[in-house]
Design an enzyme around this catalytic site. Structure first.
Site, PDB file in Angstrom:
ATOM      1  N   THR A 144       0.824  -1.205   0.000  1.00  0.00           N
ATOM      2  CA  THR A 144       0.000   0.000   0.000  1.00  0.00           C
ATOM      3  C   THR A 144       0.863   1.263   0.000  1.00  0.00           C
ATOM      4  O   THR A 144       1.931   1.290   0.626  1.00  0.00           O
ATOM      5  CB  THR A 144      -0.983   0.007   1.198  1.00  0.00           C
ATOM      6  OG1 THR A 144      -1.464   1.324   1.405  1.00  0.00           O
ATOM      7  CG2 THR A 144      -0.341  -0.472   2.479  1.00  0.00           C
ATOM      8  N   SER A 179      -1.337   3.729  10.719  1.00  0.00           N
ATOM      9  CA  SER A 179      -2.304   2.869  11.426  1.00  0.00           C
ATOM     10  C   SER A 179      -1.611   1.527  11.614  1.00  0.00           C
ATOM     11  O   SER A 179      -0.577   1.253  10.964  1.00  0.00           O
ATOM     12  CB  SER A 179      -3.575   2.669  10.591  1.00  0.00           C
ATOM     13  OG  SER A 179      -3.309   1.776   9.523  1.00  0.00           O
ATOM     14  N   TYR A 181      -2.799  -1.246  10.633  1.00  0.00           N
ATOM     15  CA  TYR A 181      -2.938  -1.926   9.339  1.00  0.00           C
ATOM     16  C   TYR A 181      -1.749  -1.587   8.438  1.00  0.00           C
ATOM     17  O   TYR A 181      -1.076  -2.467   7.900  1.00  0.00           O
ATOM     18  CB  TYR A 181      -4.261  -1.532   8.653  1.00  0.00           C
ATOM     19  CG  TYR A 181      -4.172  -1.678   7.164  1.00  0.00           C
ATOM     20  CD1 TYR A 181      -4.119  -2.944   6.594  1.00  0.00           C
ATOM     21  CD2 TYR A 181      -4.071  -0.563   6.323  1.00  0.00           C
ATOM     22  CE1 TYR A 181      -3.965  -3.090   5.218  1.00  0.00           C
ATOM     23  CE2 TYR A 181      -3.922  -0.697   4.965  1.00  0.00           C
ATOM     24  CZ  TYR A 181      -3.869  -1.969   4.417  1.00  0.00           C
ATOM     25  OH  TYR A 181      -3.702  -2.113   3.069  1.00  0.00           O
ATOM     26  N   HIS A 182      -1.485  -0.268   8.283  1.00  0.00           N
ATOM     27  CA  HIS A 182      -0.384   0.126   7.397  1.00  0.00           C
ATOM     28  C   HIS A 182       0.947  -0.421   7.930  1.00  0.00           C
ATOM     29  O   HIS A 182       1.817  -0.833   7.161  1.00  0.00           O
ATOM     30  CB  HIS A 182      -0.327   1.655   7.259  1.00  0.00           C
ATOM     31  CG  HIS A 182      -1.447   2.222   6.420  1.00  0.00           C
ATOM     32  ND1 HIS A 182      -2.534   2.859   6.971  1.00  0.00           N
ATOM     33  CD2 HIS A 182      -1.653   2.228   5.085  1.00  0.00           C
ATOM     34  CE1 HIS A 182      -3.360   3.238   5.994  1.00  0.00           C
ATOM     35  NE2 HIS A 182      -2.847   2.867   4.842  1.00  0.00           N
TER      36      HIS A 182
HETATM   37  N1  USQ Z   1     -11.212  10.163   4.382  1.00  0.00           N
HETATM   38  C1  USQ Z   1     -12.109  11.207   4.520  1.00  0.00           C
HETATM   39  N2  USQ Z   1     -13.437  10.901   4.687  1.00  0.00           N
HETATM   40  C2  USQ Z   1     -13.897   9.625   4.703  1.00  0.00           C
HETATM   41  C3  USQ Z   1     -12.982   8.554   4.557  1.00  0.00           C
HETATM   42  C4  USQ Z   1     -11.641   8.876   4.408  1.00  0.00           C
HETATM   43  O1  USQ Z   1     -11.743  12.383   4.493  1.00  0.00           O
HETATM   44  O2  USQ Z   1     -15.112   9.439   4.863  1.00  0.00           O
HETATM   45  C5  USQ Z   1      -9.778  10.465   4.181  1.00  0.00           C
HETATM   46  C6  USQ Z   1      -8.861   9.811   5.204  1.00  0.00           C
HETATM   47  O3  USQ Z   1      -8.720  10.617   6.347  1.00  0.00           O
HETATM   48  C7  USQ Z   1      -7.575   9.659   4.399  1.00  0.00           C
HETATM   49  C8  USQ Z   1      -8.047   9.471   2.961  1.00  0.00           C
HETATM   50  O4  USQ Z   1      -9.403   9.918   2.934  1.00  0.00           O
HETATM   51  O5  USQ Z   1      -6.805  10.826   4.473  1.00  0.00           O
HETATM   52  C9  USQ Z   1      -7.991   8.026   2.464  1.00  0.00           C
HETATM   53  O6  USQ Z   1      -8.743   7.228   3.370  1.00  0.00           O
HETATM   54  P1  USQ Z   1      -9.333   5.797   2.937  1.00  0.00           P
HETATM   55  O7  USQ Z   1     -10.216   5.325   4.027  1.00  0.00           O
HETATM   56  O8  USQ Z   1      -9.883   5.839   1.562  1.00  0.00           O
HETATM   57  O9  USQ Z   1      -7.980   4.944   2.822  1.00  0.00           O
HETATM   58  P2  USQ Z   1      -7.083   4.210   3.899  1.00  0.00           P
HETATM   59  O10 USQ Z   1      -7.679   4.106   5.250  1.00  0.00           O
HETATM   60  O11 USQ Z   1      -5.713   4.814   3.818  1.00  0.00           O
HETATM   61  O12 USQ Z   1      -7.005   2.727   3.340  1.00  0.00           O
HETATM   62  C10 USQ Z   1      -7.444   2.345   2.040  1.00  0.00           C
HETATM   63  C11 USQ Z   1      -7.677   0.846   2.030  1.00  0.00           C
HETATM   64  C12 USQ Z   1      -6.367   0.128   2.287  1.00  0.00           C
HETATM   65  C13 USQ Z   1      -5.322   0.601   1.277  1.00  0.00           C
HETATM   66  C14 USQ Z   1      -5.172   2.114   1.348  1.00  0.00           C
HETATM   67  C15 USQ Z   1      -4.240   2.699   0.338  1.00  0.00           C
HETATM   68  O13 USQ Z   1      -8.640   0.478   3.005  1.00  0.00           O
HETATM   69  O14 USQ Z   1      -6.560  -1.275   2.212  1.00  0.00           O
HETATM   70  O15 USQ Z   1      -4.085  -0.011   1.550  1.00  0.00           O
HETATM   71  O16 USQ Z   1      -6.474   2.708   1.092  1.00  0.00           O
HETATM   72  S1  USQ Z   1      -3.377   4.088   0.972  1.00  0.00           S
HETATM   73  O17 USQ Z   1      -4.370   5.059   1.482  1.00  0.00           O
HETATM   74  O18 USQ Z   1      -2.577   4.653  -0.070  1.00  0.00           O
HETATM   75  O19 USQ Z   1      -2.579   3.605   2.093  1.00  0.00           O
END
Ligand code: USQ
Length: 380
Positions: A144, A179, A181-182
């Site tokens: 990721t 997190s 997870y990460h």
């Molecule tokens: N975010 C919002 N509002 C929401 C949901 C999320 O503003 O309702 C923001 C979060 O704070 C974050 C960003 O959007 O800054 C991305 O959040 P996300 O929930 O889309 O992504 P994340 O939790 O990082 O995890 C997801 C997948 C994970 C994958 C990762 C890629 O669940 O499996 O590894 O995206 S990455 O984000 O590049 O690490």
């Protein structure tokens, strides 16, 4: 080829299984449905329930005529994974068998440990099988972009050249997860790199950003689409925003909305998997790709959803809410993603018609949306 897909029931796993069948490979799908059971425990549901695995296997066999089987195996159980691995003898293993949710991993110690334990054990067990039974087997592991965090310098693809006291060496690019997870993904990357260095395994690590979309090819059967999560624990941001727009909830922008990530359409993600299969890492090599196609801030994503959906007369409101996560709100972000393009990736852009297409799918299933699980409940 003989391809084993670990975590074949997930948002990525099922479309990958269909796509690999369509390429004529012999497929062994493996999953123990742990994510589905965790979702059930937390009362979260996907937008549409998947058809049973038997119905889906029948669909694959009828449509593609190639050999495809499914095994309900927990990859964190070494004996069970070994028994299927040595029988099937895969040429390539695509490894998605990891808990994918940052919010889930931060609920409490139990959930944090389960994420670390599940993700590290499945990766370790896969490595053990490859090392013991076939060191030529190509491991494709879904990493990721979040492993890199948000450093104040450009993010390279996997490696960084460092000059220190007039000497130069190449190291894995620094990782700093936000997190557990990460962090579990950082730890399993390290495990893989250890085994590549010592035992010359062949590994490709795909550093993927948040994925969006529901369609995975241009001729999907609408009855066999992937599970689409929109809730606060298992949904990713763009898919969540589209669902919120459809049910008239203001888009939940966390914090200032300046957080930037690299996004990718599900269709492109599958194209990348195919490119990784066709261009395998060499013996003793860890190939790392940054798997995203466009960088956006959360604010930009929210505005894109608002503008696109105004085309179909949906009036979208945006709302900044206190960020439930500990993450940098304002930061530099410039990540490279040249390597997949060099292999021939032509990306789908996040344009208005793509957003409308996903929204139309969501509208068909609007009655299934549970509004209770949209606002974030997990804080860390
Ligand atoms: N975010 C919002 N509002 C929401 C949901 C999320 O503003 O309702 C923001 C979060 O704070 C974050 C960003 O959007 O800054 C991305 O959040 P996300 O929930 O889309 O992504 P994340 O939790 O990082 O995890 C997801 C997948 C994970 C994958 C990762 C890629 O669940 O499996 O590894 O995206 S990455 O984000 O590049 O690490």
């Amino acid at each position: 080829m003989k391809i084993m897909i670990l975590g074949s029931e997930g948002y990525m796993g099922w479309p990958t299984s269909v796509n690999q069948c369509s390429q004529g490979h012999e497929i062994l799908m493996i999953d123990n449905n742990i994510k589905k059971s965790l979702m059930r425990n937390h009362k979260r549901k996907p937008l549409v329930n998947q058809k049973s695995i038997n119905a889906r296997l029948l669909y694959l066999k009828k449509r593609f005529k190639n050999k495809v089987t499914f095994s309900n195996i927990d990859c964190s159980n070494l004996n069970k994974l070994e028994s299927v691995f040595k029988k099937f003898k895969p040429d390539t293993v695509i490894h998605y068998a990891e808990l994918p949710s940052a919010p889930y991993s931060m609920i409490g110690s139990k959930e944090g440990w389960l994420t670390l334990e599940n993700n590290l054990k499945s990766t370790f067990n896969l490595i053990s099988c490859v090392k013991k039974y076939n060191k030529d087997c190509h491991i494709i592991k879904l990493g990721t972009m979040g492993e890199y965090g948000t450093p104040n310098i450009d993010i390279e693809e996997g490696w960084l050249s460092v000059k220190h006291n007039k000497r130069i060496d190449k190291f894995m690019y620094p990782r700093q997860g936000s997190s557990l997870y990460h962090t579990s993904k950082i730890m399993d990357t390290d495990l893989l790199w250890f085994y590549v260095r010592l035992y010359e395994l062949r590994v490709t690590d795909l550093m993927q950003g948040p994925v969006y979309g529901i369609y995975y090819s241009d001729n999907d059967d609408s009855k066999y689409l992937p599970t689409f999560s929109y809730d606060d624990i298992f949904g990713t941001v763009l898919n969540r925003f589209i669902v919120q727009a459809v049910v008239g909830i203001p888009l939940t922008i966390y914090g200032t909305g300046h957080q930037i990530r690299g996004y990718i359409n599900l269709k492109d993600s599958l194209k990348c998997i195919n490119l990784a299969i066709k261009n395998p890492a060499k013996k003793g090599q860890m190939e790392i790709y940054n798997q995203f196609t466009e960088q956006y801030s959360v604010n930009q994503i929210a505005k894109k959803v608002r503008n696109a959906l105004s085309r179909i007369n949906i009036n979208v409101k945006l709302q900044k809410i206190s960020n439930p996560r500990i993450e940098r709100n304002k930061h530099y972000y410039n990540a490279r993603n040249d390597k997949m393009k060099k292999l021939g990736l032509h990306a789908e852009l996040l344009d208005e018609s793509t957003i409308v297409e996903i929204a139309e799918y969501v509208m068909k299933h609007k009655a299934n949306i549970d509004k209770k699980f949209i606002k974030p409940r997990m804080k860390w």
